[in-house]
Every structure is written in structure tokens, then in C-alpha cells.
Design a protein around this motif. Structure first.
Motif, mmCIF file in Angstrom:
data_model
loop_
_atom_site.group_PDB
_atom_site.id
_atom_site.type_symbol
_atom_site.label_atom_id
_atom_site.label_comp_id
_atom_site.label_asym_id
_atom_site.label_seq_id
_atom_site.Cartn_x
_atom_site.Cartn_y
_atom_site.Cartn_z
ATOM 1 N N THR A 37 77.444 -13.047 21.064
ATOM 2 C CA THR A 37 77.747 -13.687 22.351
ATOM 3 C C THR A 37 78.768 -12.895 23.157
ATOM 4 O OG1 THR A 37 79.418 -15.097 21.294
ATOM 5 C CG2 THR A 37 77.199 -16.002 21.509
ATOM 6 N N ASP A 38 79.619 -12.111 22.462
ATOM 7 C CA ASP A 38 80.607 -11.314 23.191
ATOM 8 C C ASP A 38 79.960 -10.179 23.970
ATOM 9 O OD1 ASP A 38 82.623 -12.900 22.213
ATOM 10 O OD2 ASP A 38 83.112 -11.580 20.544
ATOM 11 N N GLN A 39 78.693 -9.872 23.666
ATOM 12 C CA GLN A 39 77.999 -8.782 24.349
ATOM 13 C C GLN A 39 76.966 -9.303 25.353
ATOM 14 O OE1 GLN A 39 76.573 -6.904 20.726
ATOM 15 N NE2 GLN A 39 78.131 -5.323 20.879
ATOM 16 N N CYS A 40 77.011 -10.595 25.659
ATOM 17 C CA CYS A 40 76.041 -11.200 26.569
ATOM 18 C C CYS A 40 76.735 -11.696 27.827
ATOM 19 C CB CYS A 40 75.327 -12.375 25.883
ATOM 20 S SG CYS A 40 74.397 -11.912 24.405
ATOM 21 N N ASP A 41 76.069 -11.557 28.939
ATOM 22 C CA ASP A 41 76.582 -12.047 30.219
ATOM 23 C C ASP A 41 75.832 -13.311 30.627
ATOM 24 O OD1 ASP A 41 78.336 -9.866 30.489
ATOM 25 O OD2 ASP A 41 76.735 -8.632 31.345
ATOM 26 N N GLY A 42 76.486 -14.150 31.430
ATOM 27 C CA GLY A 42 75.827 -15.313 32.014
ATOM 28 C C GLY A 42 75.545 -16.448 31.046
ATOM 29 N N LEU A 43 76.273 -16.501 29.928
ATOM 30 C CA LEU A 43 76.059 -17.588 28.968
ATOM 31 C C LEU A 43 76.724 -18.870 29.450
ATOM 32 C CD1 LEU A 43 76.731 -15.744 25.580
ATOM 33 C CD2 LEU A 43 74.521 -16.418 26.508
ATOM 34 N N PRO A 44 76.232 -20.037 28.994
ATOM 35 C CA PRO A 44 76.932 -21.292 29.297
ATOM 36 C C PRO A 44 78.355 -21.239 28.762
ATOM 37 C CG PRO A 44 74.764 -21.732 28.356
ATOM 38 C CD PRO A 44 74.992 -20.254 28.225
#
Length: 209
Positions: A37-44
Motif C-alpha cells: 500500500t505504501d507504493q500505491c496512489d489514490g487509495l482510500p
């Protein structure tokens, strides 16, 4: 990631009820694609992990000013320090990861030295594989850039630049001019990086060097 389990098909359940025998389960594997998740953009918001802020004083203000002034993308976290030429970003562990946090600056400025060699900047050859002559030459440049920049900013790490530089000179021992070429490239890199600072700070840095 692969998830392994067993299940009983509806047909087997029906047959078991009719015959009074035990229903036979079937093993299965299910594959999932997993992302950090630290490498993902636009997460809830509920899925985003926010690392704790770095304690005050661990990153010296003069180093922070220089890094910010360059505009380099610096990611703090993980357990490895590196520069990605393909994606043009720097990754360094948190200062607390170092036995003595002052040594974070040596590492961060070393990777910033690599960053300076990107084709859009000083255009050095960053394609060498680990252990190659080209890789060793670039490591010399980056470490000497770190040494020059640390000196200019008045930062004194406890881990010695000379030890690291010496280890790569040994790799390049058949090249008598390796250290001269590296020093020249590192001087250009340090000047390039320090040139991002406001003029008064840059002048002070040159005097310190």
C-alpha cells in the motif's frame, strides 16, 4: 501470493446426503496479486499507512534545504539505500535505522551524487552492473560527491568516506587514473548540487570545501 485450501462441491454434498457417505473435498490453489500500500496512489484513506514523522534534529537543516532545493524525489523508508536511474528517485532508510543517525546524511548525499549523473543532469554513464569497472567508477564518484558535499555543509559523519572510497579503488587498482577521473566528476557533481542553494549558502559551502 498463493492461497491453498480445500472445498466440497455442491454435487458432492448432494450425493453424500443420498448415499450416506462422507463428501469428498477437493484441494485448490488461488493466486492473488499483492501490492504494498505504501507504493500505491489514490487509495482510500483507511488503507493508507502513514509512517511516523522523523524526530526533529535527526536530519540536519542544511542537508534538508539542499535536498529540497534540488527537487530530487527522495523516499525515506525501507531497509536499502539506492538510486533508481530508470524511475529517477532516491530511496534511503529512516535516520533511526542507522547506528548513529548522523551517518544518514552521508548515505543520502551519496545517492544524491548518483542522482546528479542522470542524463537530464550531468549525464554520466550509470549502466554499470555491480562489480564492474563502470559500477566501481560511479561508486567512487558518488562517495566523493558525498564527502565534498558533507564538508561544504559542515556535516561530519562518523563512518569514514575514505574507507568506502578505498574499497572501490582496490577494485579499480589496475586503473591508475580512476581516482583522478572520479575526483574530477565528483567535483562537478558537488558543484552542481550546491549550486541549487541560495547564493549566500552556496558561497559559504565553497569556502567550507
Amino acid at each position: 501470493m498463493v492461497y491453498a485450501d480445500r472445498f466440497v462441491p455442491d454435487e458432492a454434498r448432494s450425493r453424500a446426503r443420498e448415499t450416506g457417505e462422507d463428501a469428498q473435498s477437493i484441494p485448490f490453489l488461488k493466486r492473488f496479486t499483492v501490492f504494498n500500500t505504501d507504493q500505491c496512489d489514490g487509495l482510500p484513506e483507511a488503507l493508507v499507512t502513514v509512517p511516523p514523522p522523523i524526530p526533529d534534529g535527526l536530519i540536519l537543516p542544511q542537508a534538508e534545504r539542499l535536498i529540497r532545493a534540488t527537487g530530487a524525489t527522495l523516499r525515506i523508508g525501507g531497509d536499502k539505500a539506492y538510486y533508481s536511474p530508470a524511475l529517477d528517485y532516491i530511496q534511503v532508510p529512516r535516520p533511526e535505522s542507522y547506528f548513529e543517525p548522523i551517518n544518514w546524511h552521508r548515505t543520502a548525499l551519496h545517492e544524491l551524487g548518483h542522482w546528479s549523473g542522470h542524463p537530464s543532469r550531468l549525464n554520466r554513464n550509470l549502466s554499470g552492473s555491480y562489480g564492474s569497472k563502470l559500477y566501481g567508477q560511479e561508486e567512487l564518484v558518488a562517495e566523493m560527491t558525498s564527502a565534498f558535499t558533507c564538508a561544504s555543509l559542515g556535516i561530519v559523519p562518523t563512518v569514514r568516506h575514505a574507507d568506502y572510497i578505498g574499497s572501490w579503488i582496490e577494485v579499480l587498482r589496475d586503473d591508475d587514473r580512476a581516482i583522478i577521473r572520479a575526483a574530477s566528476a565528483a567535483s562537478k557533481a558537488a558543484d552542481y548540487l550546491l549550486g541549487f542553494l541560495p547564493e549566500t549558502e552556496g558561497d559559504h559551502g565553497q569556502e567550507a570545501a
